[in-house]
Design a protein around this motif. Structure first.
Motif, short mmCIF file in Angstrom:
data_model
loop_
_atom_site.label_atom_id
_atom_site.label_comp_id
_atom_site.label_asym_id
_atom_site.label_seq_id
_atom_site.Cartn_x
_atom_site.Cartn_y
_atom_site.Cartn_z
N LYS A 116 0.84 -1.21 0.00
CA LYS A 116 0.00 0.00 0.00
C LYS A 116 0.87 1.25 0.00
CE LYS A 116 -4.31 -1.37 2.18
NZ LYS A 116 -5.21 -1.10 3.32
N ALA A 117 0.31 2.30 -0.57
CA ALA A 117 1.02 3.59 -0.56
C ALA A 117 0.96 4.19 0.83
CB ALA A 117 0.40 4.54 -1.58
N GLU A 118 2.02 4.83 1.21
CA GLU A 118 2.08 5.44 2.52
C GLU A 118 1.09 6.62 2.58
OE1 GLU A 118 6.03 6.58 3.38
OE2 GLU A 118 6.83 4.51 3.32
N VAL A 119 0.57 6.83 3.80
CA VAL A 119 -0.40 7.91 4.00
C VAL A 119 0.31 9.25 3.82
CG1 VAL A 119 -2.01 8.97 5.63
CG2 VAL A 119 -1.74 6.48 5.56
N LYS A 154 1.22 8.98 -4.28
CA LYS A 154 0.43 7.85 -4.76
C LYS A 154 -0.84 7.68 -3.93
CE LYS A 154 0.89 3.05 -6.17
NZ LYS A 154 1.81 1.87 -6.22
N TYR A 155 -0.72 7.92 -2.63
CA TYR A 155 -1.90 7.80 -1.75
C TYR A 155 -2.96 8.83 -2.11
CZ TYR A 155 -4.66 7.86 2.56
OH TYR A 155 -5.69 7.81 3.47
N VAL A 156 -2.50 10.07 -2.36
CA VAL A 156 -3.44 11.13 -2.74
C VAL A 156 -4.07 10.82 -4.10
CG1 VAL A 156 -3.65 13.58 -3.29
CG2 VAL A 156 -2.24 12.84 -1.36
N ALA A 157 -3.26 10.27 -5.02
CA ALA A 157 -3.80 9.95 -6.34
C ALA A 157 -4.85 8.85 -6.25
CB ALA A 157 -2.65 9.53 -7.27
N ASN A 158 -4.58 7.87 -5.44
CA ASN A 158 -5.57 6.80 -5.26
C ASN A 158 -6.86 7.32 -4.63
OD1 ASN A 158 -3.81 4.91 -6.35
ND2 ASN A 158 -2.97 4.33 -4.34
N LYS A 159 -6.74 8.23 -3.67
CA LYS A 159 -7.93 8.81 -3.05
C LYS A 159 -8.75 9.62 -4.05
CE LYS A 159 -7.68 7.36 1.19
NZ LYS A 159 -8.76 6.52 1.77
N THR A 177 -2.78 -10.91 1.80
CA THR A 177 -3.42 -10.26 2.95
C THR A 177 -4.90 -10.66 3.06
OG1 THR A 177 -3.90 -8.34 1.55
CG2 THR A 177 -1.88 -8.27 2.87
N HIS A 178 -5.58 -10.73 1.93
CA HIS A 178 -6.99 -11.12 1.96
C HIS A 178 -7.14 -12.57 2.40
CE1 HIS A 178 -11.23 -11.27 0.80
NE2 HIS A 178 -10.93 -12.42 0.13
N VAL A 179 -6.27 -13.44 1.90
CA VAL A 179 -6.36 -14.85 2.27
C VAL A 179 -6.13 -15.02 3.76
CG1 VAL A 179 -5.31 -17.12 1.93
CG2 VAL A 179 -5.72 -15.63 -0.03
N ARG A 180 -5.15 -14.33 4.32
CA ARG A 180 -4.85 -14.43 5.74
C ARG A 180 -6.03 -13.91 6.58
NH1 ARG A 180 -0.98 -11.07 5.97
NH2 ARG A 180 0.59 -12.50 5.05
N GLN A 181 -6.62 -12.80 6.13
CA GLN A 181 -7.77 -12.23 6.87
C GLN A 181 -8.98 -13.15 6.81
OE1 GLN A 181 -7.51 -9.56 8.72
NE2 GLN A 181 -9.68 -9.53 9.36
N MET A 182 -9.17 -13.79 5.69
CA MET A 182 -10.31 -14.70 5.57
C MET A 182 -10.10 -15.95 6.42
SD MET A 182 -12.55 -13.17 3.87
CE MET A 182 -13.68 -14.53 3.72
N GLN A 183 -8.89 -16.37 6.62
CA GLN A 183 -8.63 -17.49 7.51
C GLN A 183 -9.00 -17.13 8.95
OE1 GLN A 183 -4.51 -18.52 6.94
NE2 GLN A 183 -4.89 -19.59 4.98
N LEU A 184 -8.68 -15.91 9.36
CA LEU A 184 -9.08 -15.47 10.71
C LEU A 184 -10.60 -15.40 10.86
CD1 LEU A 184 -6.44 -12.63 11.30
CD2 LEU A 184 -6.44 -14.93 12.27
N VAL A 185 -11.26 -14.89 9.83
CA VAL A 185 -12.73 -14.78 9.89
C VAL A 185 -13.35 -16.17 9.89
CG1 VAL A 185 -14.77 -13.99 8.63
CG2 VAL A 185 -12.76 -12.51 8.82
N GLY A 186 -12.76 -17.12 9.15
CA GLY A 186 -13.32 -18.46 9.08
C GLY A 186 -13.24 -19.20 10.39
N GLU A 187 -12.36 -18.83 11.29
CA GLU A 187 -12.25 -19.51 12.58
C GLU A 187 -13.50 -19.27 13.43
OE1 GLU A 187 -8.70 -18.20 14.39
OE2 GLU A 187 -7.36 -19.23 12.95
#
Length: 281
Positions: free
Chosen positions: A3-6, A10-15, A49-59
């Motif tokens: 991710k782009a730093e706050v 790049k962060y401003v462009a994405n926003k 990151t999404h896969v790791r987060q979904m593993q936590l939610v699946g527990e």
């Protein structure tokens, strides 16, 4: 790709690119990330990151669903209290106001399948006042459950009940007054009718005279000769007074006796003292 730093360019462009509302189907609530297109959402789903987060939610999925539901409810009710207070507003209209914030918790991550079910839940729990309108459909309003608000509502309710009781008492009193006025009017009308009948009876001749005149007329018609009418005797007047009887003019009463001397009265009685008329020469 990290991710782009706050605060970076790049962060401003994405926003700036992600300004405004995006498609809900390209939003990941577990990672709290909004993608701009289908390709971006596909890449995000395949990311580590999404896969790791979904593993936590699946527990423990119920834990996360309950957490998202509580966050959604608190944010929804808090904004409703600040924006509209205790005024009714259409549920769909208010939900469109609520989702303008891109960082809000979406309803597809909660335990409620639709906005209607969520509004019914708020009404059952007593959090909001819910009613259905023919024009705007389902309408909601925030309900203040603080002790001061409850006391104020109770006072208003008691005042309304007292006013209703006073209004009922006034209605009963007015009905009694109407009944009393009707009774007085009827009694007055009866008295006037009786007075009129009495006046008519006093003006008309008595019934006996009518019968006598009718009998006399019938007798004249039958016999053809008139019978002599005998005048009624004069009424006798009786006086029980103690008035003195009037004395005749030639008699003198006791109180009106002329005063004469004894000698003159004796001469008149014997005839000696008769006066002699003198002849004129």
């Amino acid at each position: 790709m990290p991710k782009a730093e706050v605060g970076s360019v790049k962060y401003v462009a994405n926003k700036m690119k992600s300004k405004g509302l995006q498609r809900l189907r390209w939003f990941c609530q577990a990672c709290n990330k909004q993608c701009r297109d289908a390709n971006g959402f596909k890449c995000h789903v395949q990311s580590e990151t999404h896969v790791r987060q979904m593993q936590l939610v699946g527990e423990d999925p119920r834990k996360y669903i309950e957490q998202f539901s509580q966050e959604f409810k608190s944010a929804f009710v808090n904004q409703l209290r600040i924006s509209h207070g205790e005024k009714f507003i259409g549920a769909n209209k208010y939900y469109n106001e609520y989702i303008r914030d891109k960082e809000h918790v979406h309803m597809n991550a909660t335990k409620w399948p639709s906005l209607t079910e969520f509004c019914k839940y708020l009404g059952r729990e007593g959090i909001c006042n819910v009613k259905e309108d023919e024009k705007d459909g389902l309408m909601i309003a925030w309900r203040d459950v603080s002790p001061e608000a409850v006391r104020r509502r109770n006072e208003i309710r008691e005042a309304e009940m007292a006013e209703a009781r006073n209004g009922a008492g006034e209605e009963k009193m007015m009905k009694r007054m109407v009944v009393r006025a009707k009774a007085e009017a009827e009694a007055k009308a009866k008295r006037e009718d009786a007075k009129k009948v009495k006046e008519k009876s006093s003006e008309s001749p008595p019934a006996e005279d009518k019968t006598e005149s009718r009998s006399e007329g019938e007798a004249q018609a039958e016999g053809g000769e008139e019978k002599p009418t005998v005048p009624p005797p004069a009424p006798v007047k009786l006086s029980f007074g103690l008035k003195p009887k009037a004395t005749p003019a030639n008699k003198v009463g006791l109180g009106q006796m002329k005063t004469q001397s004894v000698f003159k009265r004796m001469r008149t009685e014997t005839g000696d003292g008769k006066a002699v008329k003198k002849a004129k020469v």
